[in-house]
Each structure stands twice: as C-alpha cells, then as structure tokens.
Design a protein around this motif. Structure first.
Motif, short mmCIF file in Angstrom:
data_model
loop_
_atom_site.label_atom_id
_atom_site.label_comp_id
_atom_site.label_asym_id
_atom_site.label_seq_id
_atom_site.Cartn_x
_atom_site.Cartn_y
_atom_site.Cartn_z
N ARG A 4 0.85 -1.16 0.03
CA ARG A 4 -0.08 -0.07 -0.17
C ARG A 4 1.02 1.18 0.05
NH1 ARG A 4 -4.66 2.36 4.12
NH2 ARG A 4 -2.98 2.44 5.49
N VAL A 5 0.39 2.35 -0.76
CA VAL A 5 1.08 3.52 -0.72
C VAL A 5 -0.21 4.62 -0.27
CG1 VAL A 5 2.49 5.20 -2.05
CG2 VAL A 5 2.66 3.00 -2.55
N VAL A 6 0.41 5.36 0.90
CA VAL A 6 -0.59 6.20 1.34
C VAL A 6 0.23 7.56 1.58
CG1 VAL A 6 -2.39 4.88 1.93
CG2 VAL A 6 -0.60 5.53 3.57
N SER A 7 -0.64 8.77 1.90
CA SER A 7 0.00 9.85 2.28
C SER A 7 0.13 9.92 3.76
CB SER A 7 -1.18 11.22 2.00
OG SER A 7 -0.73 12.18 2.82
N GLU A 8 1.32 10.30 4.36
CA GLU A 8 1.69 10.46 5.66
C GLU A 8 0.68 11.30 6.42
OE1 GLU A 8 5.30 11.12 9.05
OE2 GLU A 8 5.01 12.63 7.08
N ALA A 9 0.09 12.18 5.69
CA ALA A 9 -0.90 13.23 6.21
C ALA A 9 -2.27 12.67 6.79
CB ALA A 9 -1.06 14.36 5.50
N ASP A 10 -2.72 12.05 5.72
CA ASP A 10 -4.03 11.69 6.31
C ASP A 10 -4.32 9.88 5.64
OD1 ASP A 10 -4.15 11.56 3.25
OD2 ASP A 10 -5.46 13.12 3.08
N LEU A 11 -3.11 9.44 5.33
CA LEU A 11 -3.25 7.71 5.23
C LEU A 11 -4.59 7.63 4.23
CD1 LEU A 11 -3.26 6.77 8.96
CD2 LEU A 11 -1.26 6.86 7.34
N GLN A 12 -4.39 8.37 3.26
CA GLN A 12 -5.37 8.08 1.85
C GLN A 12 -4.32 8.03 0.79
OE1 GLN A 12 -8.87 7.77 2.01
NE2 GLN A 12 -8.32 7.97 4.21
N GLY A 13 -4.80 7.28 -0.44
CA GLY A 13 -4.02 7.11 -1.60
C GLY A 13 -3.84 8.44 -2.22
N GLY A 14 -3.21 8.31 -3.41
CA GLY A 14 -2.75 9.40 -4.43
C GLY A 14 -4.13 10.16 -5.04
N PRO A 15 -4.15 11.31 -5.75
CA PRO A 15 -2.71 11.61 -6.24
C PRO A 15 -1.70 12.26 -5.12
CG PRO A 15 -4.35 13.09 -6.84
CD PRO A 15 -4.98 11.98 -6.30
N PHE A 16 -0.36 12.19 -5.25
CA PHE A 16 0.64 12.57 -4.35
C PHE A 16 1.11 13.91 -5.14
CE2 PHE A 16 0.36 8.11 -3.55
CZ PHE A 16 -0.25 8.16 -2.54
N GLY A 17 1.51 15.12 -4.33
CA GLY A 17 2.28 16.06 -4.96
C GLY A 17 3.76 15.92 -4.85
N ARG A 93 -2.12 18.09 1.07
CA ARG A 93 -2.75 17.34 2.16
C ARG A 93 -2.58 17.76 3.47
NH1 ARG A 93 -3.84 11.83 0.55
NH2 ARG A 93 -3.94 11.97 -1.88
N ILE A 94 -3.61 17.80 4.31
CA ILE A 94 -3.75 18.20 5.65
C ILE A 94 -3.28 17.22 6.55
CG2 ILE A 94 -5.14 19.31 7.50
CD1 ILE A 94 -6.71 20.60 5.05
N TYR A 95 -2.60 17.35 7.61
CA TYR A 95 -2.26 16.31 8.41
C TYR A 95 -3.51 16.06 9.51
CZ TYR A 95 2.35 15.22 7.20
OH TYR A 95 3.55 14.64 6.59
N VAL A 96 -4.04 15.05 9.59
CA VAL A 96 -5.14 14.67 10.65
C VAL A 96 -4.67 13.81 11.94
CG1 VAL A 96 -6.95 15.21 9.05
CG2 VAL A 96 -5.93 12.95 9.08
N PRO A 97 -5.28 13.77 12.90
CA PRO A 97 -6.45 14.79 13.40
C PRO A 97 -5.91 16.14 13.46
CG PRO A 97 -5.73 13.59 15.02
CD PRO A 97 -5.01 13.09 14.27
N LEU A 98 -6.93 16.99 13.27
CA LEU A 98 -6.62 18.51 13.51
C LEU A 98 -6.73 18.73 14.97
CD1 LEU A 98 -8.38 20.36 10.62
CD2 LEU A 98 -6.23 19.60 10.81
N SER A 99 -6.20 19.80 15.66
CA SER A 99 -6.29 20.37 17.20
C SER A 99 -7.13 21.38 16.86
CB SER A 99 -4.90 20.96 17.37
OG SER A 99 -3.79 19.87 17.51
N PRO A 100 -7.97 21.37 18.01
CA PRO A 100 -9.01 22.45 18.00
C PRO A 100 -8.63 23.80 18.09
CG PRO A 100 -9.12 21.13 20.15
CD PRO A 100 -8.00 20.51 19.25
N ALA A 101 -9.22 24.61 17.75
CA ALA A 101 -9.01 26.28 17.83
C ALA A 101 -8.66 26.51 19.20
CB ALA A 101 -10.00 26.88 17.33
N ASN A 102 -7.87 27.74 19.32
CA ASN A 102 -7.40 28.03 20.66
C ASN A 102 -8.45 29.22 20.89
OD1 ASN A 102 -6.89 30.53 19.46
ND2 ASN A 102 -4.54 30.27 19.78
N GLU A 103 -8.36 29.61 22.24
CA GLU A 103 -9.26 30.77 22.96
C GLU A 103 -9.51 32.08 21.70
OE1 GLU A 103 -6.34 30.50 24.54
OE2 GLU A 103 -7.03 28.54 25.23
N GLU A 104 -8.73 32.22 20.76
CA GLU A 104 -8.57 33.23 19.96
C GLU A 104 -9.05 32.78 18.62
OE1 GLU A 104 -5.49 33.11 21.48
OE2 GLU A 104 -6.24 34.34 23.30
#
Length: 176
Positions: A4-17, A93-104
């Motif tokens: 299997r070949v996946v993105s490190e960011a979201d563990l999904q397949g291509g296309p890859f940049g 690709r966005i790395y997941v999971p995302l962290s929640p927003a801070n107070e601002e």
C-alpha cells in the motif's frame, strides 16, 4: 512486495504532490534500514527518511517525474515489482487529526504536497466554504508547512477544512 502507498498526512491514496511525504507499506523487506534501501520514482532514486521491515517513510522528490509513475523499492540487490502511483505538481494534504482552535479562534495545521518551498506558495484556507484569514505559514521540516489561520465568523456545525494552492485543493479534514 509493496502492499500500500498512502499520504503520511491523512493515510489516503494518491494523487500525491511533489514534495509529499508518503508511507510505503511493504512485506518481506528483511533487515531494512534507511541507509540500505532506495525508493525509485521512475528513474529518480531517493533514500527513505525512515525504514522498518514493514514501512518506509519517503519524501517524493521535488524534481521527480509527474503523471502515473512506476514506484519500486530496492534493497540489497532485490527490486520489488512496480506499483503505479499518481504524482502531480501540487496535491496538498492536511495532517489529521486537527487540533481544536485556541481561545482566539486560531487553528494550526500541517500541510504537505505543496511543491517547492521557495518561494512559499500562496494558499487559501476555507472552513465549510468560508475563507479564513491566514495568519502565518512556514516550513518546519522536510516538506511540512505549518499554517495558522483564524476561524471565519459564523461557521457553525461541522467544520470542514480545505487548503487550496493554485487550482489544487486538499481533501477535507474535519476540525474538532
């Protein structure tokens, strides 16, 4: 054998940049360490950033081929069968999971697949279709871009984050 070949960011397949960090899952790569393994994208060979007998972490070269590219792993005289992977100039690709927003209301995320880092690419972040204010962006390590943005006002319910670079959009990542 490549399994299997996946993105490190979201563990999904291509296309890859170009410049993406990918995980190549392998079977039977005895004695693998990063120094003894090469990954070939067509005719362009790279050394993995990390290697175990089951998994390789690889940076797709910025000067590598594009299109449907044959990927092979070379380890001490043996070469795997080719697996075709789609590679584009850009495929953020966005790395997941995302962290929640801070107070601002500020969110920090990591992105790969943004192509050459010099100059840093112009990008847009949207949350559920509303454009967010990008506060900063910087390369933090090999092919990882840290982006900070402020949540747009009046976005309620499920918050779906997309990063757009030029005409290329990332898959959706959900913000907690």
């Amino acid at each position: 054998t490549l399994t299997r070949v996946v993105s490190e960011a979201d563990l999904q397949g291509g296309p890859f940049g170009l410049g993406s960090r990918i995980i190549i899952e392998v079977r039977g790569l005895a004695g693998a360490d990063a120094a003894g393994v090469q990954v070939r994208f067509g005719e362009v060979a790279v050394t993995p950033l990390e290697a175990t007998p089951e998994r390789l972490l690889v940076l797709i070269p910025l000067d590598g081929p594009r299109g449907d590219v044959e990927l092979r792993v070379f380890n001490g005289g043996s070469l795997t069968e080719a697996t075709v992977v789609p590679i584009a100039a850009l495929a953020p690709r966005i790395y997941v999971p995302l962290s929640p927003a801070n107070e601002e209301g500020v969110v920090t995320l990591l992105v790969s697949g943004f192509g050459p880092a010099e100059p840093l690419p112009d990008l847009e972040v949207s949350v559920s279709g509303a454009v967010a204010e990008v506060l900063s962006r910087e390369v933090v390590e090999a092919a990882l871009l840290r982006v900070q943005f402020r949540l747009p006002a009046n976005v309620e319910g499920e918050r779906r984050v997309v990063v757009k670079i030029g005409d290329f959009e990332s898959p959706v990542a959900l913000l907690p």
